[in-house]
Design a protein around this motif. Structure first.
Motif, mmCIF file in Angstrom:
data_model
loop_
_atom_site.group_PDB
_atom_site.id
_atom_site.type_symbol
_atom_site.label_atom_id
_atom_site.label_comp_id
_atom_site.label_asym_id
_atom_site.label_seq_id
_atom_site.Cartn_x
_atom_site.Cartn_y
_atom_site.Cartn_z
ATOM 1 N N UNK A 100 1.035 -1.228 -0.196
ATOM 2 C CA UNK A 100 -0.103 0.046 -0.136
ATOM 3 C C UNK A 100 0.671 1.267 -0.150
ATOM 4 N N UNK A 101 0.631 2.033 -1.001
ATOM 5 C CA UNK A 101 1.403 3.481 -1.078
ATOM 6 C C UNK A 101 0.460 4.455 -0.608
ATOM 7 N N UNK A 102 0.605 4.984 0.912
ATOM 8 C CA UNK A 102 -0.275 5.909 1.449
ATOM 9 C C UNK A 102 0.289 7.313 1.047
ATOM 10 N N UNK A 103 -0.457 7.977 0.458
ATOM 11 C CA UNK A 103 -0.116 9.309 -0.129
ATOM 12 C C UNK A 103 -0.584 10.318 0.676
ATOM 13 N N UNK A 156 -8.790 2.412 8.015
ATOM 14 C CA UNK A 156 -8.545 1.731 7.047
ATOM 15 C C UNK A 156 -7.341 0.976 6.808
ATOM 16 N N UNK A 157 -6.382 1.764 7.367
ATOM 17 C CA UNK A 157 -4.877 0.985 7.027
ATOM 18 C C UNK A 157 -4.590 0.175 8.284
ATOM 19 N N UNK A 158 -5.219 0.369 9.400
ATOM 20 C CA UNK A 158 -4.838 -0.270 10.679
ATOM 21 C C UNK A 158 -4.679 -1.661 10.587
ATOM 22 N N UNK A 159 -5.561 -2.526 9.924
ATOM 23 C CA UNK A 159 -5.497 -3.880 9.954
ATOM 24 C C UNK A 159 -4.777 -4.519 8.662
ATOM 25 N N UNK A 160 -4.153 -3.774 7.822
ATOM 26 C CA UNK A 160 -3.439 -4.061 6.752
ATOM 27 C C UNK A 160 -2.251 -4.821 7.239
ATOM 28 N N UNK A 161 -2.149 -6.156 6.431
ATOM 29 C CA UNK A 161 -1.009 -7.026 6.714
ATOM 30 C C UNK A 161 -0.144 -7.215 5.717
ATOM 31 N N UNK A 162 -0.104 -6.101 5.172
ATOM 32 C CA UNK A 162 1.051 -5.946 4.082
ATOM 33 C C UNK A 162 2.031 -4.684 4.364
#
Length: 296
Positions: A91-94, A109-115
């Protein structure tokens, strides 16, 4: 000597509206696939751009800016964001140098990302070194992503380093798409986006957000492509504004879009534009399906 393993994966570009996601996507792919204007919320779909090399394939996803939905259209746009996060390998969070620390809804939304999450601080060409360092310190404390990279998408600063980090995190996998493909979208999609971009550039206030473009006809002949497209507006008064005095406003949009299309397709284009009133299309489920925002 062992062969170099092939890497492939999906890289989702997410963030608030107007932080430069589309500029970044176009710079990374090397082609203009996404609308770029100074107005927020110009990207409405998930647009994939595919970058291929002998031993890699990166499938970038440009997504709509994350907002609180006000219409059924917005809900569909946020659905594209959710899907892109679910199948992302990276994920690129801009963010940008101007962000006002109001990114809580994105962070949730990104809190549970496993990447891996690479946080990009964009537009650093407009900031001092001290300001950049302050932003880096802020994000380390508040989010602590995998990496924080200062960039300027507009001036291609930091993008070579970013590309190297993407290759580092990309999983080993065969290519997902044929190696000669640039995008998952059909030609008609890019025609409608080129017209929509010119609407954003030529009209003010609510008009661009009230317009949608559907390509009714796309006929490719040996030396010319004949295109007929419908611009939908929500109210009769908007139709008059889009057409303009003696049709001049619509003619200008058509000319600008046609020149972009001729550059994109490398062929002569005949473009026929007309305007139609589809009342409240942003909340009409049937019309949203027709415009590609809802699954059949």
């Amino acid at each position: 000597m062992a062969e170099t393993p092939h890497k492939a994966g999906f890289v989702s570009i997410v963030g608030k509206p107007n932080v430069g996601k589309s500029t970044l996507m176009n710079a990374l792919v090397g082609e203009k696939l996404s609308i770029i204007t100074s107005k927020a919320q110009t990207t409405r779909h998930r647009i994939m751009g595919i970058l291929n090399g002998d031993d890699f394939q990166i499938v970038y996803s440009d997504t709509p800016g994350i907002i609180k939905p006000q219409y059924a259209l917005h809900e569909s746009m946020m659905g594209f964001v959710r899907t892109s996060l679910e199948d992302a390998d990276i994920i690129l969070f801009v963010t940008d140098i101007y962000e006002k620390h109001d990114e809580d809804d994105v962070i949730k939304r990104l809190k549970y990302a496993e990447v891996p999450i690479l946080l990009l601080i964009n537009k650093i060409d407009q900031a001092t070194e001290e300001e950049v360092n302050e932003k880096v310190a802020y994000w380390k404390e508040h989010m602590n992503p995998t990496e924080i990279l200062p960039i300027s998408a507009l001036h291609n600063f930091g993008l070579d380093h970013l590309f190297g980090r993407l290759l580092h995190y990309l999983p080993e996998h065969p290519a997902f798409y044929p190696k000669d493909e640039l995008t998952d979208k059909p030609e008609r999609f890019f025609v409608s986006e080129m017209i929509r971009e010119k609407i954003f550039l030529n009209y003010k206030k609510e008009i661009p957000y009230s317009c949608e473009v559907v390509v009714e006809e796309f006929k490719e002949e040996e030396d010319i492509i004949r295109i007929r497209a419908e611009i939908s507006v929500e109210r009769r008064s908007q139709k008059g504004i889009v057409i303009g005095n003696k049709g001049e406003a619509l003619k200008k949009v058509g000319t600008q879009a046609r020149l972009d299309m001729e550059d994109f397709f490398q062929k002569k284009i005949f473009l026929d534009l007309y305007v139609r009133v589809n009342e409240n299309w942003r909340t009409d489920q049937k019309l949203l399906r027709r415009f590609g925002y809802r699954e059949e």
